[in-house]
Motif scaffolding. Structure first.
Motif, PDB file in Angstrom:
ATOM      1  N   THR A   1       0.832  -1.202   0.000  1.00 28.16           N
ATOM      2  CA  THR A   1       0.000   0.000   0.000  1.00 28.16           C
ATOM      3  C   THR A   1       0.871   1.258   0.000  1.00 28.16           C
ATOM      4  OG1 THR A   1      -0.184   0.066   2.403  1.00 28.16           O
ATOM      5  CG2 THR A   1      -1.875  -1.154   1.236  1.00 28.16           C
TER       6      THR A   1
ATOM      7  N   ARG B   1      -6.300  -4.842  -0.613  1.00 30.03           N
ATOM      8  CA  ARG B   1      -5.297  -3.774  -0.633  1.00 30.03           C
ATOM      9  C   ARG B   1      -5.464  -2.908  -1.878  1.00 30.03           C
ATOM     10  NH1 ARG B   1      -5.029  -7.835   3.089  1.00 30.03           N
ATOM     11  NH2 ARG B   1      -3.782  -7.138   4.846  1.00 30.03           N
TER      12      ARG B   1
ATOM     13  N   PHE C   1      -8.230  -0.594  -1.239  1.00 32.96           N
ATOM     14  CA  PHE C   1      -7.750   0.439  -0.331  1.00 32.96           C
ATOM     15  C   PHE C   1      -6.940   1.498  -1.090  1.00 32.96           C
ATOM     16  CE2 PHE C   1      -4.285   1.579   2.790  1.00 32.96           C
ATOM     17  CZ  PHE C   1      -5.084   2.298   3.657  1.00 32.96           C
ATOM     18  N   LEU C   2      -6.089   1.044  -1.988  1.00 28.47           N
ATOM     19  CA  LEU C   2      -5.246   1.963  -2.772  1.00 28.47           C
ATOM     20  C   LEU C   2      -6.067   2.824  -3.724  1.00 28.47           C
ATOM     21  CD1 LEU C   2      -2.175   0.017  -4.216  1.00 28.47           C
ATOM     22  CD2 LEU C   2      -2.136   1.997  -2.722  1.00 28.47           C
TER      23      LEU C   2
ATOM     24  N   ASP D   1      -9.449   3.550  -3.762  1.00 28.76           N
ATOM     25  CA  ASP D   1     -10.714   4.201  -3.386  1.00 28.76           C
ATOM     26  C   ASP D   1     -10.711   5.704  -3.611  1.00 28.76           C
ATOM     27  OD1 ASP D   1     -13.401   4.064  -2.212  1.00 28.76           O
ATOM     28  OD2 ASP D   1     -12.494   5.309  -0.661  1.00 28.76           O
ATOM     29  N   ARG D   2      -9.686   6.359  -3.115  1.00 28.77           N
ATOM     30  CA  ARG D   2      -9.659   7.826  -3.202  1.00 28.77           C
ATOM     31  C   ARG D   2      -9.564   8.302  -4.663  1.00 28.77           C
ATOM     32  NH1 ARG D   2     -10.642  11.945  -3.546  1.00 28.77           N
ATOM     33  NH2 ARG D   2     -10.191  13.871  -2.406  1.00 28.77           N
TER      34      ARG D   2
ATOM     35  N   ARG E   1     -13.099   7.936  -6.358  1.00 28.07           N
ATOM     36  CA  ARG E   1     -14.241   8.656  -5.807  1.00 28.07           C
ATOM     37  C   ARG E   1     -14.670   9.887  -6.610  1.00 28.07           C
ATOM     38  NH1 ARG E   1     -13.605   9.770   0.262  1.00 28.07           N
ATOM     39  NH2 ARG E   1     -12.128   8.048   0.125  1.00 28.07           N
TER      40      ARG E   1
ATOM     41  N   LEU F   1     -17.210   6.597  -8.266  1.00 23.94           N
ATOM     42  CA  LEU F   1     -16.991   5.167  -8.096  1.00 23.94           C
ATOM     43  C   LEU F   1     -16.368   4.901  -6.739  1.00 23.94           C
ATOM     44  CD1 LEU F   1     -15.511   4.487 -11.625  1.00 23.94           C
ATOM     45  CD2 LEU F   1     -17.787   3.870 -10.843  1.00 23.94           C
ATOM     46  N   SER F   2     -16.304   3.640  -6.385  1.00 22.14           N
ATOM     47  CA  SER F   2     -15.704   3.254  -5.115  1.00 22.14           C
ATOM     48  C   SER F   2     -14.445   2.454  -5.405  1.00 22.14           C
ATOM     49  CB  SER F   2     -16.712   2.397  -4.347  1.00 22.14           C
ATOM     50  OG  SER F   2     -16.066   1.468  -3.530  1.00 22.14           O
ATOM     51  N   GLY F   3     -13.570   2.323  -4.432  1.00 23.40           N
ATOM     52  CA  GLY F   3     -12.391   1.484  -4.610  1.00 23.40           C
ATOM     53  C   GLY F   3     -12.794   0.085  -5.022  1.00 23.40           C
TER      54      GLY F   3
ATOM     55  N   GLU G   1     -22.872   4.474  -5.921  1.00 24.09           N
ATOM     56  CA  GLU G   1     -21.588   4.017  -6.469  1.00 24.09           C
ATOM     57  C   GLU G   1     -21.752   2.686  -7.186  1.00 24.09           C
ATOM     58  OE1 GLU G   1     -18.626   6.117  -3.182  1.00 24.09           O
ATOM     59  OE2 GLU G   1     -19.073   4.004  -3.017  1.00 24.09           O
TER      60      GLU G   1
ATOM     61  N   SER H   1     -22.758   6.865   2.418  1.00 20.92           N
ATOM     62  CA  SER H   1     -21.515   6.206   2.084  1.00 20.92           C
ATOM     63  C   SER H   1     -21.074   5.364   3.267  1.00 20.92           C
ATOM     64  CB  SER H   1     -20.460   7.253   1.770  1.00 20.92           C
ATOM     65  OG  SER H   1     -19.320   6.610   1.307  1.00 20.92           O
TER      66      SER H   1
ATOM     67  N   PHE I   1     -18.437   2.870   3.242  1.00 21.86           N
ATOM     68  CA  PHE I   1     -17.347   2.079   2.671  1.00 21.86           C
ATOM     69  C   PHE I   1     -16.604   1.347   3.792  1.00 21.86           C
ATOM     70  CE2 PHE I   1     -12.862   1.795   1.539  1.00 21.86           C
ATOM     71  CZ  PHE I   1     -12.920   1.216   0.297  1.00 21.86           C
ATOM     72  N   MET I   2     -16.541   0.062   3.657  1.00 23.18           N
ATOM     73  CA  MET I   2     -15.847  -0.707   4.677  1.00 23.18           C
ATOM     74  C   MET I   2     -15.238  -1.937   4.011  1.00 23.18           C
ATOM     75  SD  MET I   2     -17.574  -1.702   8.235  1.00 23.18           S
ATOM     76  CE  MET I   2     -18.695  -0.348   8.348  1.00 23.18           C
ATOM     77  N   VAL I   3     -13.955  -2.119   4.156  1.00 19.98           N
ATOM     78  CA  VAL I   3     -13.308  -3.298   3.581  1.00 19.98           C
ATOM     79  C   VAL I   3     -12.543  -4.004   4.662  1.00 19.98           C
ATOM     80  CG1 VAL I   3     -11.994  -4.110   1.609  1.00 19.98           C
ATOM     81  CG2 VAL I   3     -12.604  -1.705   1.766  1.00 19.98           C
TER      82      VAL I   3
ATOM     83  N   ALA J   1      -3.996   5.445   3.277  1.00 22.87           N
ATOM     84  CA  ALA J   1      -3.848   5.264   1.836  1.00 22.87           C
ATOM     85  C   ALA J   1      -3.086   6.450   1.247  1.00 22.87           C
ATOM     86  CB  ALA J   1      -5.211   5.125   1.176  1.00 22.87           C
ATOM     87  N   PRO J   2      -2.449   6.250   0.090  1.00 22.57           N
ATOM     88  CA  PRO J   2      -1.585   7.279  -0.495  1.00 22.57           C
ATOM     89  C   PRO J   2      -2.208   8.674  -0.543  1.00 22.57           C
ATOM     90  CG  PRO J   2      -1.374   5.272  -1.731  1.00 22.57           C
ATOM     91  CD  PRO J   2      -2.403   5.000  -0.674  1.00 22.57           C
ATOM     92  N   LEU J   3      -3.489   8.780  -0.854  1.00 25.66           N
ATOM     93  CA  LEU J   3      -4.076  10.113  -0.940  1.00 25.66           C
ATOM     94  C   LEU J   3      -4.757  10.507   0.376  1.00 25.66           C
ATOM     95  CD1 LEU J   3      -5.321   9.896  -4.586  1.00 25.66           C
ATOM     96  CD2 LEU J   3      -3.485  11.337  -3.720  1.00 25.66           C
TER      97      LEU J   3
ATOM     98  N   ASP K   1      -6.674   9.010   2.302  1.00 24.72           N
ATOM     99  CA  ASP K   1      -8.006   8.480   2.535  1.00 24.72           C
ATOM    100  C   ASP K   1      -8.163   7.292   1.611  1.00 24.72           C
ATOM    101  OD1 ASP K   1     -10.562   8.282   3.443  1.00 24.72           O
ATOM    102  OD2 ASP K   1     -11.383   9.920   2.259  1.00 24.72           O
ATOM    103  N   PRO K   2      -8.739   6.182   1.969  1.00 25.09           N
ATOM    104  CA  PRO K   2      -9.262   5.787   3.284  1.00 25.09           C
ATOM    105  C   PRO K   2      -8.161   5.478   4.299  1.00 25.09           C
ATOM    106  CG  PRO K   2      -9.709   4.101   1.581  1.00 25.09           C
ATOM    107  CD  PRO K   2      -8.906   5.160   0.957  1.00 25.09           C
TER     108      PRO K   2
ATOM    109  N   ILE L   1      -9.725  -3.426   9.327  1.00 30.51           N
ATOM    110  CA  ILE L   1     -10.626  -2.933   8.290  1.00 30.51           C
ATOM    111  C   ILE L   1     -10.171  -1.572   7.774  1.00 30.51           C
ATOM    112  CG2 ILE L   1     -12.694  -4.171   9.071  1.00 30.51           C
ATOM    113  CD1 ILE L   1     -13.622  -1.556  10.369  1.00 30.51           C
ATOM    114  N   ALA L   2     -10.633  -1.255   6.565  1.00 26.06           N
ATOM    115  CA  ALA L   2     -10.376   0.068   6.010  1.00 26.06           C
ATOM    116  C   ALA L   2     -11.698   0.808   5.931  1.00 26.06           C
ATOM    117  CB  ALA L   2      -9.762  -0.057   4.618  1.00 26.06           C
ATOM    118  N   ILE L   3     -11.701   2.057   6.367  1.00 29.17           N
ATOM    119  CA  ILE L   3     -12.911   2.881   6.268  1.00 29.17           C
ATOM    120  C   ILE L   3     -12.523   4.250   5.726  1.00 29.17           C
ATOM    121  CG2 ILE L   3     -14.217   1.733   8.099  1.00 29.17           C
ATOM    122  CD1 ILE L   3     -13.347   3.925  10.006  1.00 29.17           C
ATOM    123  N   ARG L   4     -13.522   4.972   5.230  1.00 28.21           N
ATOM    124  CA  ARG L   4     -13.230   6.320   4.732  1.00 28.21           C
ATOM    125  C   ARG L   4     -13.174   7.296   5.908  1.00 28.21           C
ATOM    126  NH1 ARG L   4     -17.221   6.397  -0.520  1.00 28.21           N
ATOM    127  NH2 ARG L   4     -15.933   5.005  -1.791  1.00 28.21           N
TER     128      ARG L   4
END
Lengths: 738, 80
Positions: free
Chosen positions: A276, A367, A370-371, A373-374, A377, A381-383, A411, A482, A484-486, B44-46, B48-49, B59-62
């Protein structure tokens, strides 16, 4: 024979539930769909000790009985319906030894439904490495159940689990938590109104948001002497329930579950840092993507060529062996060509699912989510959209199904709507043949124009998906929270068996799902192309022979004979054949070719006046501005069922009779338009490729979108906007280039 | 008031009582309950999340969700 024991496997995602299922059932499993919805239903038979058999149902992974998705609501629906034929005699809850606390939450909920419940603690082989020690006997007593310590990786504990299932009658069905503790006052009232019913079941019916069992719910709302609570109040009670359950679980684990953090070792920390990382993370992902594309488009070309040859040979063999007639034609030109068109995709689909299941099994996919998502958005869209967008390069059908993990409805909807823009494998044969026909062979910076064009088409597809997502994000006025949970699961080496089963299953369902449509279309097309009602069709032989007598052969036929003779002469001269023998054999050959050319002219005249030819002529004005003739028009039209029929349709139309690409390509290259120029030129070729890049030509995808969005509105919207857009772009491209 | 979104890399906190607003039930099921610990594992790189260890659940959350979870930050004395 006694009745099989009904067993339901339930568990959180990432607990190795599927591995347990695979070990219990081996190859005695089948994957279907639940009636009316596209949630996969996996079931199998397991032989137990003492000659007993169990019917094992692998339910979708869920964190609890509080449902938010279709997959999850299915679990609740089954567990609440005693009359369902799959209602379990015994539930087996699969947990992962490292996440026992969280997994037990679901366990206590199931147990409170008064179903005998066995607890499987999976991944027991990791205990020593993670410094975990368990007091199984004490835990069994606290939880009032039987526990099987299982390691699917080391194949341990499955026998004990089978014993426990066979002996399910001795497993307690008493609840862990008295439902009344959630709110004594509320539950007392509930009990008074429904004296003979189970309180916890009623509670679940009341609190679930998902629209299942509306009748049950209405029954409770209509009860005159019972007033339910507001949503807000119910939610507070759900919170209280959660707290109570965790209190119970913490009490249980306090004395029975110990973790020595000093002994714990794991790759998680260091691998996460790398995977990540803001530079290496993306770099690694990019390399993996490239590998996947390399596999799909390069490695799979070998088995694909092989399959192609086999089917061409089979078709040829049928034609030569069986007596000529309608049935033989149908078999050789309709059915075998049709099946070949499906089977050819197997290598690509298999490779794609191999990679996706490796990425998911290893824990890497989370992962990536996670990378990304941002980055996703801003486009609405979502990750989690990244998985469908990658899967979409094989086929939009599994891709649309893969959007289920996206919690946010807006999304998810956007992902569903734009996924068909990504270049799926069905577009590939269309692109390949058109590129070979219209793009010159030269190179640019060491890369061939043809390869560059293909790459560009992929980028256009992906770019269009992202762009339209952005537009839809602005247009669609949907309010959704929203959430979002992974879960970031521990890294694991994928189990070969699980990966192999996934690849097998997905490939099978693609072949049979898409296969039915392609096969049906091939047969219908063949019929429409070889039958007609007009006199022109019925008297084709006569009309064409007369014309040839009067005007001679067509330019196309003359070229055909000339070219063949020329290449024969060249080959013969190279072999050192004498001039007289050569002259004789050329005379024979010319006669043969002439006969063949006449037969071809007759069949193409027939085709022009067949049902399909007449339909094509009627349709021609619509496609003329894009640079297509009626034959391409027909191919485009049938492609609305499935894109991959394009090449097959042209093959049938040009009555080449086999799906062998070289011949079709030559036939296409030789086609001339009204003014005698090649029909497939740069302008019409590019226009066609762009049309295929954007148009929504896939019935199966539309059907899946309808099911996943639960309305016709979205698939029709998709069909409309994609096709209109495709038409406009193709029109502009042709008019600019011509 | 500090929230999960305020944690820095490797920092831990204890979730406070949240009677005022209701968090999504899914979060609670994963162990987001008063008194439990949260650790920030990765960002995360930006930015967020964020990737957290919620009393054993990874877990990962925003950030938007993380801002709803109030906590008391435990000041780490030793470097991670």
């Amino acid at each position: 024979m006694s009745k099989n024991i009904n067993v339901a496997l339930i568990g959180n995602p990432n607990t190795g539930k599927t591995s347990v299922f695979n070990q219990l059932t081996g190859l005695n499993q089948k994957v279907g769909n639940y009636p009316g919805i596209t949630v996969e239903k996996k079931e199998g038979i397991c032989k137990l000790p003492r000659g007993v058999k169990a019917h094992i149902l692998d339910l979708p992974g869920t964190y609890s009985l509080n449902t938010t998705s279709l997959d999850e609501s299915l679990v609740v629906e089954l567990l609440l319906n005693k009359n369902d034929k799959d209602y379990p005699d015994v539930a087996v809850v699969i947990s992962d030894v490292e996440n026992l606390k969280r997994n037990l939450f679901l366990f206590t909920q199931i147990k409170d439904l008064k179903i005998p419940t066995i607890l499987v603690i999976n991944m027991a082989d990791r205990m020593s490495r993670k410094g975990i020690s368990l007091d199984v006997a004490a835990m069994e007593e606290k939880l009032d159940t039987k526990i099987a310590l299982v390691s699917t990786r080391k194949r341990q504990g499955i026998d004990r689990l089978k014993e426990l299932i066979a002996d399910y009658k001795n497993i307690s069905s008493a609840p862990n938590l008295d439902a009344k503790r959630i709110s004594p006052e509320y539950f007392e009232r509930l009990q008074r109104t429904f004296p003979n019913e189970d309180l916890y079941k009623l509670w679940l019916v009341i609190t679930q948001d998902v629209n299942f069992m509306p009748i049950e719910k209405k029954r409770i709302q209509d009860a005159t002497d019972f007033t339910t609570k507001s949503k807000e109040e119910l939610k507070k009670l759900q919170h209280k329930e959660t707290v109570l359950r965790y209190q119970f679980i913490n009490n249980t684990l306090k004395e029975t579950y110990k973790v020595d953090f000093l002994a714990a070792k794991g790759l998680r920390g260091s691998l996460d840092k790398l995977l990540t990382h803001k530079v290496f993370g993306y770099l690694i992902f990019f390399v993996i993507l490239l590998t996947i594309f390399q596999a799909i488009f390069d490695w799979s070309s070998y088995p694909m060529d092989f399959i192609d040859e086999q089917f061409a040979m089979a078709s040829e063999w049928v034609k030569n062996t069986l007596p000529p007639g309608i049935f033989t034609d149908l078999l050789a030109e309709g059915i075998i060509a049709g099946i070949g068109g499906i089977v050819i995709f197997i290598p690509q689909i298999a490779f794609l699912f191999l990679f996706i299941s490796l990425l998911e099994e290893s824990g890497y996919m989370s992962r990536v989510v996670f990378l990304m998502d941002r980055l996703m958005r801003p486009f609405g869209l979502s990750g989690k959209s990244i998985v469908p967008l990658i899967s979409g390069t094989a086929c939009a059908i599994p891709a649309v199904m893969a959007t289920r993990t996206i919690e946010n409805w807006k999304e998810r909807l956007i992902t569903i709507l734009v996924t068909p823009f990504t270049t799926c494998s069905a577009r590939l044969p269309v692109y390949l043949i058109l590129i070979a026909l219209v793009i010159p062979k030269g190179t640019f910076l060491g890369l061939s124009y043809q390869a560059l064009t293909l790459m560009l088409l992929y980028l256009i597809g992906f770019g269009m998906a992202i762009f339209s997502a952005m537009v839809l994000n602005k247009i669609l006025k949907i309010k959704s929270r929203s959430l979002f949970m992974v879960e970031m699961p521990t890294y694991r080496l994928p189990l070969f068996k699980n990966v192999a089963y996934t690849v097998l299953e997905k490939t099978k369902s693609f072949v049979f799902g898409a296969g039915k449509i392609i096969l049906a279309i091939s047969i219908v097309l063949w019929f429409l192309g070889s039958n007609g009602y007009s006199d022109d069709f019925k008297n084709a032989e006569h009309i064409v022979s007369e014309r040839i007598e009067k005007d001679g052969l067509s330019t196309y036929s003359k070229n055909y004979i000339q070219n063949n003779v020329a290449s024969y002469r060249e080959a013969a001269l190279a072999d050192g054949m004498s001039a007289t023998v050569l002259q004789d054999s050329i005379t024979v050959l010319t006669e043969e070719l002439k006969e063949r050319a006449i037969a071809q002219e007759i069949s193409s005249y027939k085709l022009e006046h067949s049902y399909i030819g007449q339909a094509g002529k009627a349709f021609e004005p619509f496609v003329k501005p894009l640079g297509y003739d009626w034959k391409i028009g027909i191919a485009v039209l049938t492609s609305f069922a499935a894109r991959e029929v394009f090449v097959g349709t042209l093959a049938t139309i040009y009555s080449v009779g086999s799906d062998e690409e070289e011949t079709i390509k030559n036939r296409m290259a030789a086609e001339l338009d009204d003014e005698g120029r090649p029909l497939f030129n740069l302008a019409s070729g590019i226009s066609l490729m762009l049309f295929y890049a954007f148009a929504m030509q896939c019935m199966s995808t539309l059907a899946i979108v309808k099911r996943e969005t639960n309305s016709w509105k979205w698939p029709l919207f998709q069909l409309g906007f994609m096709s209109v857009f495709a038409y406009i772009v193709a029109l502009i491209a042709y008019q600019l280039l011509i | 008031m500090a929230t999960v979104a305020d944690l820095i890399h490797g920092q831990k906190g204890i979730i406070k009582d949240f009677s005022e607003h209701l968090l999504p039930i899914k979060l609670l099921e994963l162990g987001c309950l008063p008194g439990n610990s949260v650790e920030l594992v990765q960002v995360a790189p930006l930015n967020d999340p964020i990737y957290i260890n919620l009393s054993g659940s990874h877990i990962a959350i925003r950030r938007s969700l993380a801002e709803l979870i109030e906590l008391d930050i435990i000041e780490e004395t030793q470097a991670p």
